[in-house]
Design a protein around this motif. Structure first.
Motif, PDB file in Angstrom:
ATOM      1  N   ALA A 310      13.425 -25.868 -35.270  1.00  0.00           N
ATOM      2  CA  ALA A 310      14.323 -24.880 -34.660  1.00  0.00           C
ATOM      3  C   ALA A 310      13.656 -24.194 -33.478  1.00  0.00           C
ATOM      4  O   ALA A 310      14.267 -24.008 -32.414  1.00  0.00           O
ATOM      5  CB  ALA A 310      14.736 -23.852 -35.711  1.00  0.00           C
ATOM      6  N   VAL A 311      12.392 -23.829 -33.653  1.00  0.00           N
ATOM      7  CA  VAL A 311      11.664 -23.143 -32.582  1.00  0.00           C
ATOM      8  C   VAL A 311      11.552 -24.036 -31.345  1.00  0.00           C
ATOM      9  O   VAL A 311      11.720 -23.579 -30.202  1.00  0.00           O
ATOM     10  CB  VAL A 311      10.270 -22.723 -33.087  1.00  0.00           C
ATOM     11  CG1 VAL A 311       9.356 -22.369 -31.920  1.00  0.00           C
ATOM     12  CG2 VAL A 311      10.382 -21.536 -34.027  1.00  0.00           C
ATOM     13  N   VAL A 312      11.281 -25.315 -31.556  1.00  0.00           N
ATOM     14  CA  VAL A 312      11.116 -26.238 -30.439  1.00  0.00           C
ATOM     15  C   VAL A 312      12.447 -26.509 -29.737  1.00  0.00           C
ATOM     16  O   VAL A 312      12.501 -26.609 -28.503  1.00  0.00           O
ATOM     17  CB  VAL A 312      10.481 -27.562 -30.929  1.00  0.00           C
ATOM     18  CG1 VAL A 312      10.506 -28.614 -29.831  1.00  0.00           C
ATOM     19  CG2 VAL A 312       9.053 -27.321 -31.397  1.00  0.00           C
ATOM     20  N   LEU A 313      13.553 -26.594 -30.495  1.00  0.00           N
ATOM     21  CA  LEU A 313      14.840 -26.987 -29.919  1.00  0.00           C
ATOM     22  C   LEU A 313      15.616 -25.817 -29.318  1.00  0.00           C
ATOM     23  O   LEU A 313      16.351 -26.001 -28.349  1.00  0.00           O
ATOM     24  CB  LEU A 313      15.694 -27.671 -30.989  1.00  0.00           C
ATOM     25  CG  LEU A 313      15.173 -29.022 -31.496  1.00  0.00           C
ATOM     26  CD1 LEU A 313      16.050 -29.537 -32.628  1.00  0.00           C
ATOM     27  CD2 LEU A 313      15.122 -30.030 -30.352  1.00  0.00           C
ATOM     28  N   VAL A 314      15.481 -24.641 -29.894  1.00  0.00           N
ATOM     29  CA  VAL A 314      16.260 -23.503 -29.395  1.00  0.00           C
ATOM     30  C   VAL A 314      15.914 -23.192 -27.947  1.00  0.00           C
ATOM     31  O   VAL A 314      16.797 -22.881 -27.131  1.00  0.00           O
ATOM     32  CB  VAL A 314      16.027 -22.262 -30.284  1.00  0.00           C
ATOM     33  CG1 VAL A 314      16.528 -20.994 -29.588  1.00  0.00           C
ATOM     34  CG2 VAL A 314      16.741 -22.422 -31.618  1.00  0.00           C
ATOM     35  N   ARG A 315      14.655 -23.311 -27.591  1.00  0.00           N
ATOM     36  CA  ARG A 315      14.221 -22.940 -26.240  1.00  0.00           C
ATOM     37  C   ARG A 315      14.879 -23.789 -25.146  1.00  0.00           C
ATOM     38  O   ARG A 315      15.473 -23.221 -24.210  1.00  0.00           O
ATOM     39  CB  ARG A 315      12.697 -23.010 -26.162  1.00  0.00           C
ATOM     40  CG  ARG A 315      12.123 -22.515 -24.839  1.00  0.00           C
ATOM     41  CD  ARG A 315      10.604 -22.502 -24.874  1.00  0.00           C
ATOM     42  NE  ARG A 315      10.055 -22.080 -23.606  1.00  0.00           N
ATOM     43  CZ  ARG A 315       9.829 -20.820 -23.261  1.00  0.00           C
ATOM     44  NH1 ARG A 315      10.133 -19.853 -24.109  1.00  0.00           N
ATOM     45  NH2 ARG A 315       9.327 -20.526 -22.085  1.00  0.00           N
ATOM     46  N   LEU A 385      12.672 -26.284 -14.953  1.00  0.00           N
ATOM     47  CA  LEU A 385      13.262 -25.845 -16.214  1.00  0.00           C
ATOM     48  C   LEU A 385      12.741 -26.680 -17.378  1.00  0.00           C
ATOM     49  O   LEU A 385      12.558 -26.161 -18.487  1.00  0.00           O
ATOM     50  CB  LEU A 385      14.790 -25.952 -16.145  1.00  0.00           C
ATOM     51  CG  LEU A 385      15.494 -24.976 -15.201  1.00  0.00           C
ATOM     52  CD1 LEU A 385      16.972 -25.315 -15.094  1.00  0.00           C
ATOM     53  CD2 LEU A 385      15.328 -23.540 -15.695  1.00  0.00           C
ATOM     54  N   THR A 386      12.518 -27.972 -17.141  1.00  0.00           N
ATOM     55  CA  THR A 386      12.001 -28.839 -18.196  1.00  0.00           C
ATOM     56  C   THR A 386      10.617 -28.389 -18.644  1.00  0.00           C
ATOM     57  O   THR A 386      10.332 -28.295 -19.849  1.00  0.00           O
ATOM     58  CB  THR A 386      11.950 -30.298 -17.709  1.00  0.00           C
ATOM     59  OG1 THR A 386      13.260 -30.711 -17.303  1.00  0.00           O
ATOM     60  CG2 THR A 386      11.455 -31.225 -18.809  1.00  0.00           C
ATOM     61  N   VAL A 387       9.752 -28.115 -17.683  1.00  0.00           N
ATOM     62  CA  VAL A 387       8.414 -27.624 -18.023  1.00  0.00           C
ATOM     63  C   VAL A 387       8.511 -26.285 -18.743  1.00  0.00           C
ATOM     64  O   VAL A 387       7.827 -26.044 -19.754  1.00  0.00           O
ATOM     65  CB  VAL A 387       7.551 -27.503 -16.750  1.00  0.00           C
ATOM     66  CG1 VAL A 387       6.253 -26.762 -17.049  1.00  0.00           C
ATOM     67  CG2 VAL A 387       7.254 -28.871 -16.179  1.00  0.00           C
ATOM     68  N   LEU A 388       9.363 -25.407 -18.242  1.00  0.00           N
ATOM     69  CA  LEU A 388       9.516 -24.091 -18.849  1.00  0.00           C
ATOM     70  C   LEU A 388      10.043 -24.196 -20.277  1.00  0.00           C
ATOM     71  O   LEU A 388       9.612 -23.447 -21.165  1.00  0.00           O
ATOM     72  CB  LEU A 388      10.467 -23.248 -17.994  1.00  0.00           C
ATOM     73  CG  LEU A 388      10.422 -21.726 -18.177  1.00  0.00           C
ATOM     74  CD1 LEU A 388       9.033 -21.197 -17.856  1.00  0.00           C
ATOM     75  CD2 LEU A 388      11.449 -21.067 -17.271  1.00  0.00           C
ATOM     76  N   SER A 389      10.950 -25.131 -20.511  1.00  0.00           N
ATOM     77  CA  SER A 389      11.516 -25.277 -21.853  1.00  0.00           C
ATOM     78  C   SER A 389      10.515 -25.861 -22.839  1.00  0.00           C
ATOM     79  O   SER A 389      10.667 -25.700 -24.058  1.00  0.00           O
ATOM     80  CB  SER A 389      12.756 -26.176 -21.803  1.00  0.00           C
ATOM     81  OG  SER A 389      12.411 -27.504 -21.449  1.00  0.00           O
ATOM     82  N   TRP A 390       9.481 -26.548 -22.337  1.00  0.00           N
ATOM     83  CA  TRP A 390       8.474 -27.131 -23.206  1.00  0.00           C
ATOM     84  C   TRP A 390       7.269 -26.210 -23.390  1.00  0.00           C
ATOM     85  O   TRP A 390       6.367 -26.496 -24.181  1.00  0.00           O
ATOM     86  CB  TRP A 390       8.031 -28.484 -22.644  1.00  0.00           C
ATOM     87  CG  TRP A 390       7.343 -29.373 -23.629  1.00  0.00           C
ATOM     88  CD1 TRP A 390       6.063 -29.863 -23.559  1.00  0.00           C
ATOM     89  CD2 TRP A 390       7.879 -29.924 -24.840  1.00  0.00           C
ATOM     90  NE1 TRP A 390       5.777 -30.659 -24.632  1.00  0.00           N
ATOM     91  CE2 TRP A 390       6.882 -30.716 -25.448  1.00  0.00           C
ATOM     92  CE3 TRP A 390       9.120 -29.813 -25.482  1.00  0.00           C
ATOM     93  CZ2 TRP A 390       7.084 -31.386 -26.641  1.00  0.00           C
ATOM     94  CZ3 TRP A 390       9.321 -30.479 -26.676  1.00  0.00           C
ATOM     95  CH2 TRP A 390       8.308 -31.258 -27.238  1.00  0.00           C
ATOM     96  N   ALA A 391       7.239 -25.101 -22.653  1.00  0.00           N
ATOM     97  CA  ALA A 391       6.110 -24.159 -22.713  1.00  0.00           C
ATOM     98  C   ALA A 391       6.363 -23.118 -23.792  1.00  0.00           C
ATOM     99  O   ALA A 391       6.410 -21.912 -23.519  1.00  0.00           O
ATOM    100  CB  ALA A 391       5.905 -23.497 -21.351  1.00  0.00           C
TER     101      ALA A 391
END
Length: 583
Positions: A310-315, A385-391
């Motif tokens: 959940a933590v990984v996907l919500v972002r 945004l991709t990098v930000l969503s994975w950070a």
């Protein structure tokens, strides 16, 4: 935990961290892994953790150090993105994780499940920022990452305390929660502004690097304690104080800046290693307790996996969903921006008229119109945004708040559930560091993100600032030339000044020019005046750099690089003067 055990823990964490940095590995992961292995060695003492003590003694200096390094102007320009991630994403993560945890393990109670959500909601941008800085991520992505990590701690800690109070049996309504949050923000930011201005005033008036360095070590604890005493957010008070002090740092003495920087880097390294080592040593007992608890290990393990997912996907869902909404609202935003541009034009026309009436020169920095961002600056690109969503790596705050849940009867949360929350928080922290932290460099390289365009713009800004600084410096030298002619005669003065001016124009470095002149035997008798002249020229250059920053013509991070080079020149100049005095 006695003094001897604490010292050994600090020394061990430092040794492992040094090895990880030497090998280029993730220091938090290695420290935690080594501590976990050590915890299984017979005879290793039990390290008791006081979560509140960690929040009080570890969190303030870490936040303050991070805030000192953040560009206040870039932070302000990126505030919409930072606020979206630092407040609303934290709330969304808390709700989603809390709902999932309650469905999987109802014995947590809804308040306890939301408490777990608040604990795992704030990412720690330290790891992501260090990777991004090494690989040259664009500045605005780095600003959003760093700014988010400063704000989200306050949001998560406020939610943590609200749900902890509910778990303990207090009656808290939605209205009470919102009121507490607004009070925490208002009091924290207000006190941070006051404390920041007071500290800045002291730093400007006191020229003692040792005293100011010691004061700097006490400031984060004072800001945190005072804000908490008045029911405000200690986190926001520390962050606000750090932003104010960091923004005004170039106006203090160079010796203070050069002394503070390595001290804060050392404190960051030591405290982060200490926390991860402490948590690693505790994991052995926690796993044993969870394994033997009535809840069973597999249920707890399933909860940990579900919360991690959940933590990984919500972002990314939140970030790209918000991006899509902003795209849909782009026409409305364009109209609002056009109206704002008209108001800014009118404002600048009025200011120009006031400057003309006061006789301010047209080339004065305050009269230069601040560069306006392009219309799409508020929207990051898809790769960004991709990098930000994975950070979304979790860190110290998640682990510290997990340990801060009180232990004892009558607190509303059974010991088995408390240990499960700690285990889940640990699993999420280590999991995100492993999965996201280790793959972040490859993702950045794959997306081709770099700061080449910013570097070209920085070079242009630096060239413009140096050109203006040279012009101001030459005007200063011509003014001083007349004074020297009266003291030393026209012929001697012109010979010295012509050489001095030519050197400045050639290498644009006052300290090196002073060294060259000071080595000239004919000028040795005027050494003190030459050094004073060089100091004056350096002060003018620093003033030009700060004026350009304040006028919006120079990015604050570029300004800091220029100030560092000026500080190095002034140190060389003072070292030269000291060596001459010792002869």
């Amino acid at each position: 935990m006695g003094f001897g055990e604490t010292f050994l823990l600090l020394f061990g964490a430092l040794a492992v961290t040094a090895f990880a940095r030497w090998r280029g590995w993730s220091a938090p992961l290695l420290v935690t892994a080594v501590a976990l292995v050590v915890s299984y060695i017979p005879g290793i003492p039990t390290f008791e953790i006081d979560g509140e003590l960690i929040l009080t003694l570890v969190l303030p200096p870490l936040l303050y150090s991070a805030a000192l390094d953040v560009s206040f102007l870039n932070f302000r320009n990126s505030l919409p993105q930072i606020r979206n991630l630092g407040i609303w994403l934290v709330v969304a993560t808390t709700v989603v994780v809390g709902g999932i945890a309650y469905l999987i393990m109802p014995s947590l109670t809804l308040a306890g499940a939301l408490l777990l959500g608040a604990i795992v909601s704030p990412p720690d941008a330290v790891s992501a920022a260090s990777i991004g800085r090494r690989l040259g991520l664009p500045r605005r992505v780095m600003t959003v990452m760093s700014g988010e990590s400063l704000i989200n701690d306050a949001s998560s800690l406020t939610l943590f305390r609200v749900f902890l109070a509910i778990v303990a049996g207090s009656t808290v309504t939605w209205g009470d929660g919102i009121t507490d949050f607004l009070l925490a923000v208002g009091v924290g930011v207000g006190l941070g502004l006051v404390i920041g201005r007071i500290v800045t005033a002291i730093r400007r008036r006191l020229d003692d690097p040792v005293v100011l360095g010691t004061l700097g070590l006490l400031v984060p604890f004072a800001a945190y304690a005072i804000a908490e005493r008045f029911e405000g957010s200690g986190v926001l008070a520390v962050v606000t104080t750090g932003l104010i002090v960091g923004f005004n740092a170039p106006r203090t003495s160079y010796a203070t800046r050069q002394q503070e920087r390595p001290v804060w880097l050392s404190i960051d390294l030591l405290l982060e290693g200490f926390v991860f080592a402490l948590i690693g040593l505790q994991l052995h007992d926690v796993v044993s307790d969870v394994w033997s608890s009535p809840l069973g290990p597999w249920r707890s393990l399933g909860l940990a996996v579900a919360v991690f997912a959940a933590v990984v996907l919500v972002r990314p869902i939140w970030i790209f969903g918000n991006h899509g909404i902003l795209r849909l609202l782009a026409p409305l935003s364009a109209r609002r921006r056009a109206r704002r541009e008209l108001r800014l034009d009118e404002f600048e026309r009025r200011k120009d008229a006031e400057f003309d009436a006061r006789g301010v020169p047209a080339d004065h920095p305050r009269r230069r119109r601040r560069p306006r961002p392009p219309s799409d600056q508020s929207l990051l690109s898809i790769p960004e945004l991709t990098v930000l969503s994975w950070a979304g790596m979790r860190g110290v705050v998640t682990l510290a708040t997990a340990t801060a849940i009180p232990v004892g009867a009558g607190l509303g949360l059974p010991e088995a559930e408390r240990q499960t929350i700690f285990l889940v928080a640990f699993a999420v922290t280590v999991g995100t560091l492993l999965v996201q932290g280790l793959t972040m460099p490859a993702l950045i390289k794959r997306l081709g993100l770099n700061s080449e365009a910013e570097e070209r713009q920085d070079a242009a800004e630096i060239a413009a600032v140096r050109s203006r600084a040279a012009a101001v410096g030459l005007a200063y030298l011509e003014e001083r030339r007349d004074e020297w002619r009266q003291k030393y005669g026209a012929e001697a003065t012109d010979a010295v000044f012509d050489r001095f001016t030519a050197t400045l124009e050639r290498i644009d470095a006052g300290a090196e020019a002073a060294e060259e002149l000071a080595d000239d035997e004919s000028a040795d008798r005027r050494r003190d005046q030459l050094i004073e002249l060089s100091h004056g020229w350096l002060a003018l250059r620093r003033s030009v750099v700060l004026d350009e920053r304040d006028a919006g013509n120079l990015n604050e991070e570029v300004m800091r690089r220029l100030v560092v080079s000026l500080d190095a020149e002034e140190l060389a100049l003072d070292t030269l003067a000291s060596q001459r005095d010792d002869r």
